[in-house]
Design a protein around this motif. Structure first.
Motif, PDB file in Angstrom:
ATOM      1  N   PHE A 296     -90.011   7.676   2.630  1.00 16.03           N
ATOM      2  CA  PHE A 296     -90.107   8.558   3.632  1.00 16.03           C
ATOM      3  C   PHE A 296     -88.699   9.140   3.013  1.00 16.03           C
ATOM      4  O   PHE A 296     -88.120  10.614   3.208  1.00 16.03           O
ATOM      5  CB  PHE A 296     -88.808   7.664   4.641  1.00 16.03           C
ATOM      6  N   ALA A 297     -88.226   8.964   2.318  1.00 17.36           N
ATOM      7  CA  ALA A 297     -86.689   9.663   1.755  1.00 17.36           C
ATOM      8  C   ALA A 297     -87.490  10.497   0.780  1.00 17.36           C
ATOM      9  O   ALA A 297     -86.572  11.475   0.508  1.00 17.36           O
ATOM     10  CB  ALA A 297     -85.631   8.527   0.629  1.00 17.36           C
ATOM     11  N   LEU A 298     -88.340  10.860   0.043  1.00 23.20           N
ATOM     12  CA  LEU A 298     -88.572  11.345  -0.716  1.00 23.20           C
ATOM     13  C   LEU A 298     -88.966  12.593  -0.302  1.00 23.20           C
ATOM     14  O   LEU A 298     -88.731  14.384   0.007  1.00 23.20           O
ATOM     15  CB  LEU A 298     -89.993  10.857  -2.247  1.00 23.20           C
ATOM     16  N   ARG A 299     -89.885  12.388   0.601  1.00 22.33           N
ATOM     17  CA  ARG A 299     -89.737  13.787   2.438  1.00 22.33           C
ATOM     18  C   ARG A 299     -88.635  14.046   2.679  1.00 22.33           C
ATOM     19  O   ARG A 299     -88.978  15.828   3.037  1.00 22.33           O
ATOM     20  CB  ARG A 299     -90.995  12.957   3.309  1.00 22.33           C
ATOM     21  N   ALA A 300     -88.015  13.651   3.035  1.00 20.00           N
ATOM     22  CA  ALA A 300     -86.931  14.147   3.639  1.00 20.00           C
ATOM     23  C   ALA A 300     -86.612  14.846   2.177  1.00 20.00           C
ATOM     24  O   ALA A 300     -86.059  16.505   2.877  1.00 20.00           O
ATOM     25  CB  ALA A 300     -85.581  13.129   4.269  1.00 20.00           C
ATOM     26  N   ARG A 301     -86.226  14.331   1.452  1.00 23.68           N
ATOM     27  CA  ARG A 301     -85.574  15.624  -0.122  1.00 23.68           C
ATOM     28  C   ARG A 301     -86.294  16.780   0.106  1.00 23.68           C
ATOM     29  O   ARG A 301     -86.027  17.422  -0.090  1.00 23.68           O
ATOM     30  CB  ARG A 301     -85.445  15.292  -0.749  1.00 23.68           C
ATOM     31  N   ILE A 302     -87.498  16.901  -0.214  1.00 27.03           N
ATOM     32  CA  ILE A 302     -88.675  18.156  -0.183  1.00 27.03           C
ATOM     33  C   ILE A 302     -88.292  19.012   0.766  1.00 27.03           C
ATOM     34  O   ILE A 302     -88.192  20.155   0.754  1.00 27.03           O
ATOM     35  CB  ILE A 302     -90.109  16.966  -0.292  1.00 27.03           C
ATOM     36  N   ARG A 303     -87.984  18.307   2.704  1.00 27.53           N
ATOM     37  CA  ARG A 303     -88.397  19.388   3.598  1.00 27.53           C
ATOM     38  C   ARG A 303     -87.521  19.420   3.211  1.00 27.53           C
ATOM     39  O   ARG A 303     -86.880  21.086   3.925  1.00 27.53           O
ATOM     40  CB  ARG A 303     -88.797  18.016   4.527  1.00 27.53           C
ATOM     41  N   ALA A 304     -85.910  19.263   3.190  1.00 27.18           N
ATOM     42  CA  ALA A 304     -85.220  19.253   3.073  1.00 27.18           C
ATOM     43  C   ALA A 304     -84.822  20.859   2.612  1.00 27.18           C
ATOM     44  O   ALA A 304     -83.766  21.897   2.900  1.00 27.18           O
ATOM     45  CB  ALA A 304     -83.918  18.522   3.210  1.00 27.18           C
ATOM     46  N   LEU A 305     -84.934  21.137   1.397  1.00 27.02           N
ATOM     47  CA  LEU A 305     -85.066  22.100  -0.535  1.00 27.02           C
ATOM     48  C   LEU A 305     -85.730  23.037   0.554  1.00 27.02           C
ATOM     49  O   LEU A 305     -85.217  24.438   0.525  1.00 27.02           O
ATOM     50  CB  LEU A 305     -85.589  21.615  -1.034  1.00 27.02           C
ATOM     51  N   ASN A 306     -86.081  23.197   2.027  1.00 30.58           N
ATOM     52  CA  ASN A 306     -87.237  24.056   2.223  1.00 30.58           C
ATOM     53  C   ASN A 306     -86.100  24.755   3.819  1.00 30.58           C
ATOM     54  O   ASN A 306     -87.033  25.587   4.638  1.00 30.58           O
ATOM     55  CB  ASN A 306     -88.462  24.624   2.290  1.00 30.58           C
ATOM     56  N   CYS A 307     -85.340  24.186   3.974  1.00 26.52           N
ATOM     57  CA  CYS A 307     -85.074  24.787   5.432  1.00 26.52           C
ATOM     58  C   CYS A 307     -83.708  24.373   5.337  1.00 26.52           C
ATOM     59  O   CYS A 307     -82.650  23.613   4.800  1.00 26.52           O
ATOM     60  CB  CYS A 307     -85.569  22.696   6.981  1.00 26.52           C
TER      61      CYS A 307
END
Length: 326
Positions: free
Chosen positions: A191-202
């Motif tokens: 969950f935390a890894l998914r959040a980090r990746i998505r935050a980079l593109n938002c």
């Protein structure tokens, strides 16, 4: 004199000990950071030290035995660690025999997910139920199953590694070495890894701003402040968990699913999405199964391990339902 058991919860990050009464009451507790890379001898010394500390902290008590909850896979029938990824040097280690050498009390050994399931079943939210699934969602995903009033233990006592059922063909790499495991998608780590990746593109999220690392708790905090991405990530996490729970519900037909682990601290935020997924995707005969937060929190494994020590002292005819199959 009050009878107690020593419960030990061995993990890759922490090792914890407690004096536990017959009704699940914790009389004394101690913990330490696990020296996970130091090898079995050092870790066993930590366990013994913690046990001595809780014994010293308690009133005069009668100790019936020691129950140990350990990460798996562990062959609890033979008492041998098969492969414990979070603890160096434990592969093939005769854990139960080595613990017994160090304790004057009888030692019982259990995989951590099963121990936590027993704790919740006997003293927590599962009390009074004959069929339940316990799922811990934290760094990884684990669990235990109670079916027809008995613990599902399986070959070598290693049943319940539910985090490693496949949910995505050739999917994300799991710490177990396989791809597409439930743990690789639904754990707090994933969950935390998914959040980090998505935050980079938002550009419209506070997550990861100014180069800060994103943890699970940050996502829930941002969501409470109206962050759109954070709320989306939580809804996705609830759906992923719901998907896994539906499979488990169809296989084991529980009365309830009990959710513990680190992400259960945000259970109120996740539960509606999980429950909605079950209502929509489970077959009609199964879609009313409720998901409930664990009552014992981080102590489910400690209390469940202690319950095993009480079992060892009881004649078979006096065992509760789940003990009848030991």
């Amino acid at each position: 004199m009050q009878q107690v058991a020593i419960g030990i919860d061995l993990g890759g990050t922490q090792v914890r000990a407690a004096l536990v009464g017959e009704q699940g009451t914790i009389f004394a507790q101690a913990e330490d950071q696990t020296e996970a890379l130091a090898g079995p001898e050092r870790v066993l010394s930590q366990i013994l030290d913690l046990a001595e500390r809780v014994l010293a902290a308690g009133q005069p008590l009668s100790v019936v035995g020691v129950g140990v909850s350990t990460p798996g896979p562990v062959d609890t029938m033979a008492g041998v660690a098969s492969d414990v990824p979070t603890l160096a040097g434990f592969a093939g280690f005769p854990l139960k025999a080595e613990l017994q050498k160090r304790f004057v009390y009888p030692v019982s050994l259990e995989n951590d997910g099963i121990a936590a399931a027993i704790g919740e079943w006997q003293f927590g939210e599962g009390k009074g139920y004959d069929n339940l699934i316990y799922v811990t969602v934290s760094t990884g995903i684990g669990g235990g199953i109670i079916s027809d009033g008995r613990v599902v233990r399986g070959r070598k006592g290693m049943a319940g590694h539910i985090g490693h059922m496949s949910v995505m063909p050739n999917g994300e790499l799991c710490p177990c070495g396989n791809r597409g495991c439930f743990e690789a998608y639904g754990s707090g780590t994933a969950f935390a890894l998914r959040a980090r990746i998505r935050a980079l593109n938002c550009t419209e999220t506070v997550l990861g701003k100014n180069g800060t690392e994103v943890h699970s708790r940050d996502v829930f905090s941002a969501a409470r402040n109206g962050d759109v991405l954070a709320n989306t990530l939580i809804e996705e996490e609830a759906e992923i968990l719901g998907r896994g729970f539906v499979s488990l519900i169809h296989i084991f037909s529980p009365e309830i699913v009990v959710m513990g682990g680190g992400l259960s601290h945000e259970f109120d935020r996740l539960q509606p999405g999980i429950q909605n997924y079950i209502a929509q995707r489970a077959m009609p005969a199964f879609n009313d199964v409720q998901v409930i937060r664990a009552a014992l929190g981080q102590n489910s494994g400690l209390v469940g391990a202690a319950a095993l020590a009480f079992l060892a002292e009881m004649p078979p005819e006096n065992h509760p339902g789940f003990f009848a199959n030991f």
